[in-house]
Design an enzyme around this catalytic site. Structure first.
Site, PDB file in Angstrom:
ATOM      1  N   THR A 186       5.164   5.104  11.560  1.00  0.00           N
ATOM      2  CA  THR A 186       6.395   4.789  10.848  1.00  0.00           C
ATOM      3  C   THR A 186       6.183   3.427  10.196  1.00  0.00           C
ATOM      4  OG1 THR A 186       7.353   3.625  12.729  1.00  0.00           O
ATOM      5  CG2 THR A 186       7.873   5.957  12.548  1.00  0.00           C
ATOM      6  N   GLU A 212       7.380  14.329  -7.965  1.00  0.00           N
ATOM      7  CA  GLU A 212       6.545  15.222  -7.149  1.00  0.00           C
ATOM      8  C   GLU A 212       5.090  15.124  -7.586  1.00  0.00           C
ATOM      9  OE1 GLU A 212       8.267  19.116  -7.383  1.00  0.00           O
ATOM     10  OE2 GLU A 212       9.838  18.631  -5.943  1.00  0.00           O
ATOM     11  N   TYR A 267      12.491  11.380  -9.933  1.00  0.00           N
ATOM     12  CA  TYR A 267      11.714  12.467  -9.332  1.00  0.00           C
ATOM     13  C   TYR A 267      10.241  12.265  -9.651  1.00  0.00           C
ATOM     14  CZ  TYR A 267      13.745  16.206  -6.668  1.00  0.00           C
ATOM     15  OH  TYR A 267      14.246  16.942  -5.643  1.00  0.00           O
ATOM     16  N   LYS A 326       9.258   0.051  12.355  1.00  0.00           N
ATOM     17  CA  LYS A 326       9.356  -0.499  13.711  1.00  0.00           C
ATOM     18  C   LYS A 326       8.746  -1.911  13.712  1.00  0.00           C
ATOM     19  CE  LYS A 326       9.882   4.141  15.425  1.00  0.00           C
ATOM     20  NZ  LYS A 326       9.350   5.296  16.183  1.00  0.00           N
ATOM     21  N   ARG A 366      12.737   2.472   6.469  1.00  0.00           N
ATOM     22  CA  ARG A 366      12.550   3.663   7.290  1.00  0.00           C
ATOM     23  C   ARG A 366      11.602   4.609   6.554  1.00  0.00           C
ATOM     24  NH1 ARG A 366      15.974   2.866  10.977  1.00  0.00           N
ATOM     25  NH2 ARG A 366      15.130   4.621  12.105  1.00  0.00           N
ATOM     26  N   ASP A 424      -0.902   8.245  16.718  1.00  0.00           N
ATOM     27  CA  ASP A 424       0.417   7.961  16.151  1.00  0.00           C
ATOM     28  C   ASP A 424       0.805   6.564  16.615  1.00  0.00           C
ATOM     29  OD1 ASP A 424       3.085   7.683  15.589  1.00  0.00           O
ATOM     30  OD2 ASP A 424       3.684   9.635  16.392  1.00  0.00           O
TER      31      ASP A 424
HETATM   32  C1  LIG Z   1       9.509   6.627  16.141  1.00  0.00           C
HETATM   33  C2  LIG Z   1       8.372   7.528  16.355  1.00  0.00           C
HETATM   34  C3  LIG Z   1       8.159   8.648  15.536  1.00  0.00           C
HETATM   35  C4  LIG Z   1       9.184   9.205  14.589  1.00  0.00           C
HETATM   36  O1  LIG Z   1       9.637   8.421  13.601  1.00  0.00           O
HETATM   37  P1  LIG Z   1      10.919   8.860  12.765  1.00  0.00           P
HETATM   38  O2  LIG Z   1      10.795   7.985  11.558  1.00  0.00           O
HETATM   39  O3  LIG Z   1      12.100   8.577  13.617  1.00  0.00           O
HETATM   40  O4  LIG Z   1      10.797  10.297  12.431  1.00  0.00           O
HETATM   41  C5  LIG Z   1       7.011   9.398  15.717  1.00  0.00           C
HETATM   42  N1  LIG Z   1       6.119   9.063  16.667  1.00  0.00           N
HETATM   43  C6  LIG Z   1       6.298   8.013  17.480  1.00  0.00           C
HETATM   44  C7  LIG Z   1       5.285   7.713  18.521  1.00  0.00           C
HETATM   45  C8  LIG Z   1       7.435   7.219  17.371  1.00  0.00           C
HETATM   46  O5  LIG Z   1       7.628   6.202  18.213  1.00  0.00           O
END
Ligand SMILES: *Cc1c(COP(=O)(O)O)cnc(C)c1O
Length: 428
Positions: free
Chosen positions: A219, A49, A47, A222, A228, A193
Site C-alpha cells: 500500500t 486506461e 480517463y 501506511k 490511499r 506484501d
Molecule cells: C493494509 C494491507 C493490505 C490492504 O490494503 P488496502 O489498501 O486496505 O486494500 C494488504 N496487505 C497487507 C499486509 C496490509 O497490511
C-alpha cells in the site's frame, strides 16, 4: 452547484477528530498538504486506461508524464527494476498479482490471518481463499516469531504455487532469503506484501525483500505516508514461468503479465489524481526529512514497547523491530473490543486485534494493535511515548469509569494541541 454543507461539516468534524486525538492505528498516517492537494486535483477528471504512451483514450499527454514520474520515483525509492503504480489499494495489488500468477484452485501458502496476516493472503472470506486453495503458517507459540520450520514443512508437503510473506500485525522483521530458498525447492513464486513496513524498508531500516522475492506489493498510505493506494514491484524482471507468449511468439516478461493483470485483468481506468499524489509522496519519501521521520517512527515504537513492557503488558514476541506492536491484554482482564471502546472514548484510537492462538472471536479479540507512524508525523518523540502509555494504562485499568475517561480525554487534547496537524499556518 450548491455547496454541500452537510458533507463539508462532517469533514470539518473529522479533521477536528484527527487534530484532537492520539492516532495509534498502525495502518494510518497523515499525508502532507501537497499529497492531499494532488489527490484532490483535476487529474480526477481524466480517463487513462492503459499505460503511459499506450492508452485507450486521447488527451493523456499530461497524465502520461505524471504516471511516468510516479513510476521512476518508486523505482528509485525501492531500487526496483519495474513498478506498476495503478492498483487502487493494497487488496487490488494482491488481486492482480494472484490473477497473474495463479489458476483457480492453485495452492497458496500465506501467513495466518489470526497470527497477524492479511485477508488477501488466503482468508476464506476473501477472493484469495475462495478462488485458490489456501494453506497457512503462523508464529511459534513460545517466541511469537514466524515459525519458519512450519513454513518449510507446509511448503514441502503442499507444494504451493505461491508463498506469501508480509503481515498486518507482526512486529518483527522477515527472513526473505530463507523463504526464497524454500520456494525454489518447491517451484513456488514468492510474493512479499510489505504494506505495513514499506517506508522502513525503502529507507533501509529493515531487510529488503526486493533482491529475494519475485514480486513485492505494498500500500502507499501506511508508513509510506502517501495517498490511499497500492503498487506492485519487482527487483528484477524475468521471463514469465507460465509460458505466456507475445503475439510475435516470444516469452512475455513477467512485467507484461503483471501489467495486464492490473488492467484489464482486475481494474478499469487508473486513478490519475491518486497516482499524482503517489508521485509526490515518493519524492517526499526520498527526502532527508522523511529519513529523519522514519528513523523516529522506529525509535518511538521501541520506546513505546519498552514502556508497555515496564507496565506489565505482554507484547507478542516481546517487542518490536518496526513501527507497530501487538499487545495481548489477557493478563489485564480486558478484551480487545472493550479496550478499543474505552480508549476511543478518551480519543486514543487503536484497533482491537486477534493475537496468535486467540480464544476469542475477531469481533471481540484478546488484543490491540498499536503503531507510531501517525503520531510521529505529528512530531511526537520518545518523551511523549511514555506519557501515551501512561494514558492508555489509566484507561485500561478503569475502562468503565466515565469521569476518569473524560479527564484522560482532556489530557489527550492538551497533549495534541502542542502538535498541530493541518491547522498550523504555513505547514506543508
Ligand atoms: C493494509 C494491507 C493490505 C490492504 O490494503 P488496502 O489498501 O486496505 O486494500 C494488504 N496487505 C497487507 C499486509 C496490509 O497490511
Amino acid at each position: 452547484m450548491k455547496r454541500d454543507k452537510l458533507i463539508f461539516k462532517l469533514l470539518d468534524e473529522e479533521q477536528q477528530r484527527q487534530e484532537e486525538g492520539i492516532e495509534l492505528i498502525a495502518s494510518e498516517n497523515f499525508v502532507s498538504r501537497q499529497v492531499m492537494e494532488a489527490a484532490g486535483s483535476v487529474a480526477t477528471n481524466k480517463y487513462a486506461e492503459g499505460l503511459p504512451g499506450k492508452r485507450y483514450y486521447g488527451g493523456c499527454q499530461v497524465v502520461d508524464e505524471i504516471e511516468t514520474i510516479a513510476i521512476e520515483r518508486a523505482k528509485q525509492l525501492f531500487n526496483a527494476e519495474w513498478v506498476n503504480v495503478q492498483p487502487h489499494s493494497g487488496a487490488q495489488a494482491n488481486a492482480a498479482v494472484m490473477l497473474a500468477c495463479l489458476q483457480p484452485g492453485d495452492k497458496i501458502l500465506g501467513f495466518d490471518l489470526s497470527h497477524g496476516g492479511h485477508l488477501t493472503h488466503g482468508s476464506p472470506v476473501n477472493f484469495s481463499g475462495k478462488l485458490y486453495e489456501p494453506h497457512f503458517y503462523g508464529v511459534n507459540k513460545e517466541t511469537g516469531l514466524v515459525d519458519y520450520d512450519q513454513l518449510k514443512k507446509v511448503a514441502l508437503a503442499e507444494k504451493p504455487k505461491m508463498i506469501i510473506c508480509g503481515a498486518s500485525a507482526y512486529s518483527r522483521d522477515w527472513d526473505y532469503e530463507f523463504i526464497r530458498k524454500v520456494a525454489d525447492k518447491v517451484g513456488a513464486l514468492v510474493l512479499a506484501d510489505i504494506s505495513h513496513p514499506a517506508g522502513l524498508i525503502a529507507r533501509g531500516l529493515l531487510n529488503d525483500p526486493l533482491p529475494h522475492c519475485h514480486i513485492v506489493s505494498t500500500t502507499t498510505h501506511k508508513t509510506l505516508r502517501g495517498p490511499r493506494g497500492g503498487i506492485i514491484m519487482m527487483g528484477k524482471d524475468f521471463p514469465n514461468p507460465f509460458g505466456q507468449k507475445t503475439p510475435k511468439g516470444e516469452v512475455k516478461m513477467m512485467s507484461a503479465v503483471l501489467d495486464m493483470a492490473v488492467f484489464p485483468g482486475t481494474q478499469g481506468g487508473p486513478l490519475e489524481h491518486i497516482i499524482a499524489a503517489k508521485a509526490v509522496a515518493f519524492a517526499e519519501a526520498l527526502s532527508e526529512d522523511y529519513m529523519k521521520y522514519i528513523v523516529q517512527v522506529k525509535k518511538n515504537a521501541a520506546a513505546m514497547a519498552k514502556s508497555f513492557v515496564d507496565r506489565g503488558y505482554e507484547l507478542i514476541s516481546g517487542g518490536t523491530d518496526n513501527h507497530l506492536m501487538l499487545i495481548d491484554l489477557r493478563n489485564k482482564n480486558i478484551t480487545g473490543k472493550a479496550a478499543e471502546n474505552a480508549l476511543v472514548a478518551a480519543d486514543i484510537t487503536v484497533n482491537k486485534n486477534m493475537v496468535p492462538f486467540d480464544d476469542k472471536s475477531p469481533f471481540v479479540t484478546s488484543g490491540i494493535r498499536v503503531g507510531t507512524a501517525a503520531i510521529t508525523t505529528r512530531g511526537l518523540k520518545e518523551k511523549q511515548m511514555d506519557l501515551i502509555v501512561e494514558l492508555i494504562d489509566a484507561v485500561i485499568i478503569d475502562p468503565e469509569n466515565e469521569p476518569s475517561l473524560r479527564k484522560i480525554r482532556k489530557r489527550v487534547h492538551r497533549l495534541m494541541e502542542s502538535f498541530p496537524l493541518y491547522r498550523q499556518k504555513g505547514s506543508d
